[in-house]
Write an enzyme that holds these catalytic residues in place. Structure first.
Site, PDB file in Angstrom:
ATOM      1  N   SER B 137       0.833  -1.210   0.000  1.00  0.00           N
ATOM      2  CA  SER B 137       0.000   0.000   0.000  1.00  0.00           C
ATOM      3  C   SER B 137       0.863   1.255   0.000  1.00  0.00           C
ATOM      4  O   SER B 137       0.489   2.281  -0.572  1.00  0.00           O
ATOM      5  CB  SER B 137      -0.883   0.054   1.251  1.00  0.00           C
ATOM      6  OG  SER B 137      -1.694  -1.067   1.327  1.00  0.00           O
ATOM      7  N   ILE B 163       3.515 -11.084  -7.253  1.00  0.00           N
ATOM      8  CA  ILE B 163       3.712 -10.512  -8.584  1.00  0.00           C
ATOM      9  C   ILE B 163       3.054 -11.422  -9.634  1.00  0.00           C
ATOM     10  O   ILE B 163       3.407 -12.601  -9.756  1.00  0.00           O
ATOM     11  CB  ILE B 163       5.212 -10.305  -8.881  1.00  0.00           C
ATOM     12  CG1 ILE B 163       5.873  -9.516  -7.725  1.00  0.00           C
ATOM     13  CG2 ILE B 163       5.398  -9.605 -10.219  1.00  0.00           C
ATOM     14  CD1 ILE B 163       5.241  -8.178  -7.387  1.00  0.00           C
ATOM     15  N   GLU B 368      -4.444  -2.983  -7.008  1.00  0.00           N
ATOM     16  CA  GLU B 368      -4.383  -1.607  -7.548  1.00  0.00           C
ATOM     17  C   GLU B 368      -4.683  -0.576  -6.471  1.00  0.00           C
ATOM     18  O   GLU B 368      -5.300   0.448  -6.740  1.00  0.00           O
ATOM     19  CB  GLU B 368      -5.371  -1.418  -8.713  1.00  0.00           C
ATOM     20  CG  GLU B 368      -5.039  -2.209  -9.958  1.00  0.00           C
ATOM     21  CD  GLU B 368      -4.032  -1.523 -10.881  1.00  0.00           C
ATOM     22  OE1 GLU B 368      -4.047  -0.287 -10.968  1.00  0.00           O
ATOM     23  OE2 GLU B 368      -3.224  -2.230 -11.484  1.00  0.00           O
ATOM     24  N   SER B 371      -9.067  -0.390  -0.867  1.00  0.00           N
ATOM     25  CA  SER B 371     -10.138   0.610  -0.697  1.00  0.00           C
ATOM     26  C   SER B 371      -9.708   1.727   0.248  1.00  0.00           C
ATOM     27  O   SER B 371      -9.971   2.902   0.011  1.00  0.00           O
ATOM     28  CB  SER B 371     -11.379  -0.059  -0.100  1.00  0.00           C
ATOM     29  OG  SER B 371     -11.961  -0.922  -1.024  1.00  0.00           O
ATOM     30  N   GLU B 372      -9.017   1.343   1.336  1.00  0.00           N
ATOM     31  CA  GLU B 372      -8.629   2.351   2.332  1.00  0.00           C
ATOM     32  C   GLU B 372      -7.652   3.353   1.726  1.00  0.00           C
ATOM     33  O   GLU B 372      -7.685   4.543   2.060  1.00  0.00           O
ATOM     34  CB  GLU B 372      -7.990   1.666   3.551  1.00  0.00           C
ATOM     35  CG  GLU B 372      -8.934   0.796   4.372  1.00  0.00           C
ATOM     36  CD  GLU B 372      -9.306  -0.513   3.684  1.00  0.00           C
ATOM     37  OE1 GLU B 372      -8.597  -0.928   2.750  1.00  0.00           O
ATOM     38  OE2 GLU B 372     -10.334  -1.098   4.065  1.00  0.00           O
TER      39      GLU B 372
HETATM   40  C1  LIG Z   1      -3.859 -11.741  -6.752  1.00  0.00           C
HETATM   41  C2  LIG Z   1      -2.937 -10.576  -6.535  1.00  0.00           C
HETATM   42  C3  LIG Z   1      -2.147 -10.131  -7.575  1.00  0.00           C
HETATM   43  C4  LIG Z   1      -1.238  -9.071  -7.381  1.00  0.00           C
HETATM   44  N1  LIG Z   1      -0.430  -8.678  -8.413  1.00  0.00           N
HETATM   45  C5  LIG Z   1       0.532  -7.744  -8.181  1.00  0.00           C
HETATM   46  C6  LIG Z   1       1.483  -7.406  -9.200  1.00  0.00           C
HETATM   47  O1  LIG Z   1       1.429  -7.936 -10.327  1.00  0.00           O
HETATM   48  N2  LIG Z   1       2.455  -6.496  -8.905  1.00  0.00           N
HETATM   49  C7  LIG Z   1       2.555  -5.889  -7.680  1.00  0.00           C
HETATM   50  O2  LIG Z   1       3.463  -5.093  -7.488  1.00  0.00           O
HETATM   51  N3  LIG Z   1       1.657  -6.181  -6.707  1.00  0.00           N
HETATM   52  C8  LIG Z   1       0.663  -7.093  -6.916  1.00  0.00           C
HETATM   53  N4  LIG Z   1      -0.230  -7.404  -5.918  1.00  0.00           N
HETATM   54  C9  LIG Z   1      -0.082  -6.784  -4.620  1.00  0.00           C
HETATM   55  C10 LIG Z   1      -1.145  -5.748  -4.280  1.00  0.00           C
HETATM   56  O3  LIG Z   1      -0.982  -4.610  -5.076  1.00  0.00           O
HETATM   57  C11 LIG Z   1      -1.000  -5.490  -2.783  1.00  0.00           C
HETATM   58  O4  LIG Z   1      -1.475  -6.636  -2.108  1.00  0.00           O
HETATM   59  C12 LIG Z   1      -1.719  -4.265  -2.321  1.00  0.00           C
HETATM   60  O5  LIG Z   1      -1.140  -3.111  -2.856  1.00  0.00           O
HETATM   61  C13 LIG Z   1      -1.711  -4.162  -0.791  1.00  0.00           C
HETATM   62  O6  LIG Z   1      -0.419  -4.331  -0.278  1.00  0.00           O
HETATM   63  P1  LIG Z   1      -0.176  -5.385   0.925  1.00  0.00           P
HETATM   64  O7  LIG Z   1      -0.787  -6.668   0.522  1.00  0.00           O
HETATM   65  O8  LIG Z   1       1.255  -5.408   1.257  1.00  0.00           O
HETATM   66  O9  LIG Z   1      -1.005  -4.826   2.135  1.00  0.00           O
HETATM   67  P2  LIG Z   1      -0.518  -3.724   3.184  1.00  0.00           P
HETATM   68  O10 LIG Z   1       0.144  -2.613   2.503  1.00  0.00           O
HETATM   69  O11 LIG Z   1       0.221  -4.412   4.258  1.00  0.00           O
HETATM   70  O12 LIG Z   1      -1.926  -3.260   3.741  1.00  0.00           O
HETATM   71  C14 LIG Z   1      -2.781  -4.174   4.439  1.00  0.00           C
HETATM   72  C15 LIG Z   1      -4.146  -3.567   4.591  1.00  0.00           C
HETATM   73  O13 LIG Z   1      -4.039  -2.431   5.420  1.00  0.00           O
HETATM   74  C16 LIG Z   1      -5.021  -1.463   5.092  1.00  0.00           C
HETATM   75  N5  LIG Z   1      -4.366  -0.162   4.890  1.00  0.00           N
HETATM   76  C17 LIG Z   1      -3.235   0.097   4.212  1.00  0.00           C
HETATM   77  N6  LIG Z   1      -2.937   1.417   4.268  1.00  0.00           N
HETATM   78  C18 LIG Z   1      -3.917   1.995   4.988  1.00  0.00           C
HETATM   79  C19 LIG Z   1      -4.196   3.332   5.389  1.00  0.00           C
HETATM   80  N7  LIG Z   1      -3.406   4.356   5.048  1.00  0.00           N
HETATM   81  N8  LIG Z   1      -5.301   3.578   6.136  1.00  0.00           N
HETATM   82  C20 LIG Z   1      -6.112   2.551   6.500  1.00  0.00           C
HETATM   83  N9  LIG Z   1      -5.905   1.272   6.143  1.00  0.00           N
HETATM   84  C21 LIG Z   1      -4.830   0.993   5.399  1.00  0.00           C
HETATM   85  C22 LIG Z   1      -5.726  -1.964   3.840  1.00  0.00           C
HETATM   86  O14 LIG Z   1      -6.946  -2.564   4.215  1.00  0.00           O
HETATM   87  C23 LIG Z   1      -4.779  -3.020   3.302  1.00  0.00           C
HETATM   88  O15 LIG Z   1      -5.459  -4.031   2.572  1.00  0.00           O
HETATM   89  C24 LIG Z   1      -1.163  -8.434  -6.109  1.00  0.00           C
HETATM   90  C25 LIG Z   1      -1.987  -8.875  -5.075  1.00  0.00           C
HETATM   91  C26 LIG Z   1      -2.867  -9.932  -5.261  1.00  0.00           C
HETATM   92  C27 LIG Z   1      -3.719 -10.372  -4.114  1.00  0.00           C
END
Ligand SMILES: Cc1cc2nc3c(=O)[nH]c(=O)nc-3n(C[C@H](O)[C@H](O)[C@H](O)COP(=O)(O)OP(=O)(O)OC[C@H]3O[C@@H](n4cnc5c(N)ncnc54)[C@H](O)[C@@H]3O)c2cc1C
Lengths: 112, 388
Positions: B137, B163, B368, B371-372
């Site tokens: 995120s 990825i 992408e 929601s948060e």
């Molecule tokens: C099937 C799949 C395919 C993907 N493909 C790719 C890809 O091709 N390339 C790539 O780079 N990434 C990819 N991703 C990664 C995806 O972009 C990330 O999972 C996403 O950006 C969230 O990062 P994280 O999982 O590390 O969650 P974190 O950053 O750890 O966040 C966890 C949760 O915390 C909450 N949160 C975060 N920030 C805040 C805030 N400021 N305020 C309140 N709540 C918050 C949200 O609910 C979030 O879901 C993929 C993910 C999945 C599941």
């Protein structure tokens, strides 16, 4: 949290009574010869009428006696199937002989 | 703003709708319900059809040889293209071609020759490597993959997680920290060929998405030359910001397409199914579920077309793109959920596409930008940039 990459359960004889005990669930399986060399990695997808059981019944009918099998129940049978094929390719340098006859599109994995 | 399709747009919509119903859905009926690829011969045949329709490479900008179709029309067509079982993540199984990653359009001429043009011709595929085990995120703070200056180039060490497509791609775009002291201004974007020594796809990451898995990557003393830097050193996040925001709009459109398909199935079923001597459609409880579906779909469609229209006119559209992504991914999830409820047991089975849409739509609230994070983007815009 560790995720098991390879399917390493004990082999069971590919025989009617063993297969009858299998669940009708989705999953992946391997068939090997008597020496344990993997011949085929398969999937029991949602179109198999009784999941793993019907796929292994078909295998047994086609291959006859003398083979072995092992299964893994897995809802994500399709991505797990791709994974097992890629891991086999990385470990052995080629696909199992019966998969190599009609290989699906695969990526490249270099597992630890 | 009036979002009724023009006569010309309606013609294109009808064309794509026919293609989905007459070409894609019958082939899909023969495939495993979790499949994401067509038989190569079918794929090639359908690509010829989309070329004959003048719609191949629909997302490719006109100056790069794509058909000259504006973003609003593309949204209307993307809504149609998603209306089949695999449609959320592989609309029409890729038979309309694709523009690849937004960032690669910012490449220099040499890089365009090596990566962009082969991608547009369908010869190369790419992955997008941003997220790491330490978080996705807030990548500016989370990125730990390091690139150190060495021998006219850079040595990368680190890991990436979740990825998509990295095992099948010929190259990828990878973000790495080149200056540990500078936070956001210390990240550089690299183009990495997937046969570069030291680049490894370590494992498949199984998720709710059955169409294509994610992977975990490792960079172990992976050397790349200076020619592989995309944009400028330490300005990785400046690459294609506008294009990335723009990407949220078709992302929303896919959710709307699936929601419409699920809603239409629920309406049909409610009119057919009788319980306690009465059609489901005559029950107020069911009618209200259908009404809520309709409201969620219309809301998402309105905001997504509004974002697209602003982008088309060259107006700022950051808030609008986030609202579109939010309303479509959250509303779309609710629509699929209600439609499953109306179908009862049948809705839970792999005989219908609803269960696949349910699983895959769930990912859309995280992918992408969760929601948060979209809400945070909107809050920053409406409250002022001092808010952190
Ligand atoms: C099937 C799949 C395919 C993907 N493909 C790719 C890809 O091709 N390339 C790539 O780079 N990434 C990819 N991703 C990664 C995806 O972009 C990330 O999972 C996403 O950006 C969230 O990062 P994280 O999982 O590390 O969650 P974190 O950053 O750890 O966040 C966890 C949760 O915390 C909450 N949160 C975060 N920030 C805040 C805030 N400021 N305020 C309140 N709540 C918050 C949200 O609910 C979030 O879901 C993929 C993910 C999945 C599941």
């Amino acid at each position: 949290m560790s995720i098991r990459l390879r399917l390493d359960k004990p082999w069971r004889p590919l025989a009617a009574d063993e297969i009858a005990r299998l669940p009708g669930q989705l999953g992946v399986y391997q068939v090997a010869d008597a020496a344990g060399a993997i011949l085929y990695i398969g999937q029991a997808g949602a179109r198999a009428p009784f999941g793993l059981r019907s796929e292994l019944q078909r295998e047994q009918k086609e291959r006859g006696d003398g083979c072995q099998f092992r299964v893994e129940v897995n809802q994500q049978y399709r991505t797990r199937w791709f994974e097992l094929l890629m891991v086999h390719q990385a470990d052995h340098g080629s696909l199992p002989p019966d998969n190599a006859k009609n290989p699906p599109p695969l990526g490249r994995l270099s597992p630890n | 703003m009036d979002f009724e399709p023009s006569e010309e747009q309606q013609m294109l919509i009808d064309q794509v709708r026919r293609f989905v119903r007459e070409e894609i859905i019958p082939l899909e009926a023969q495939l495993d319900p979790d499949a994401s690829e067509l038989d190569p011969a079918d794929h090639a045949r359908l690509v010829e059809k989309t070329k004959a329709m003048g719609l191949f490479g629909i997302d490719i900008p006109k100056e790069y040889g794509g058909p000259d179709i504006d973003i609003v029309t593309r949204v209307l067509l993307a809504i149609e293209m998603a209306q089949h079982r695999a449609g959320l993540y592989v609309p029409c199984y890729g038979t309309f071609g694709g523009a690849g990653l937004a960032q690669i359009f910012e490449a220099n001429e040499d890089q365009k020759e090596r990566y962009l043009y082969p991608t547009l011709r369908g010869e190369k595929k790419a992955f997008f490597g941003l997220t790491e085990p330490s978080g996705g995120s807030d990548p500016a703070r989370a990125i730990q993959t390091k690139a150190e200056r060495r021998e006219n180039g850079w040595v990368l060490n680190g890991a990436k997680l979740y990825i998509s497509n990295a095992d099948r791609a010929q190259y990828g775009i990878v973000f790495a920290r080149t200056d540990a002291s500078k936070g956001r201004a210390g990240i550089t974007c690299f183009i990495i060929d997937s046969d570069t020594p030291g680049f490894h796809v370590r494992r498949v990451v199984h998720t709710l998405r059955s169409s294509h898995y994610a992977t975990e990557l490792e960079f172990k003393d992976c050397w790349v030359s200076d020619h592989q830097v995309l944009g400028e050193v330490n300005k990785g996040f400046a690459v294609a910001n506008d294009r990335l925001t723009r990407q949220r709009i078709p992302y929303a459109a896919g959710c709307i397409g699936v929601a419409i398909a699920a809603h239409e199935m629920a309406i049909e079923w409610a009119k057919m199914r009788t319980t306690f001597g009465e059609k489901l459609a005559n029950r107020q409880a069911v009618q209200w579920m259908l009404v809520d579906n309709e409201i969620d779909i219309r809301t998402a469609r309105h905001f997504t077309l509004e974002a697209a229209e602003k982008a088309r006119r060259g107006l700022p559209f950051k808030i609008e793109a986030s609202i579109a992504k939010l309303t479509a991914s959250e509303g779309g999830g609710r629509v699929v959920d209600r439609s499953m409820q109306i179908h009862g047991g049948m809705g839970m089975t792999k005989d219908l596409p609803l269960e696949r849409w349910y699983r895959e739509m769930r990912i859309r609230r995280v992918g992408e930008g969760p929601s948060e994070v979209q809400r945070m983007v909107i809050a920053r815009e409406i409250l002022g940039s001092n808010l952190r």
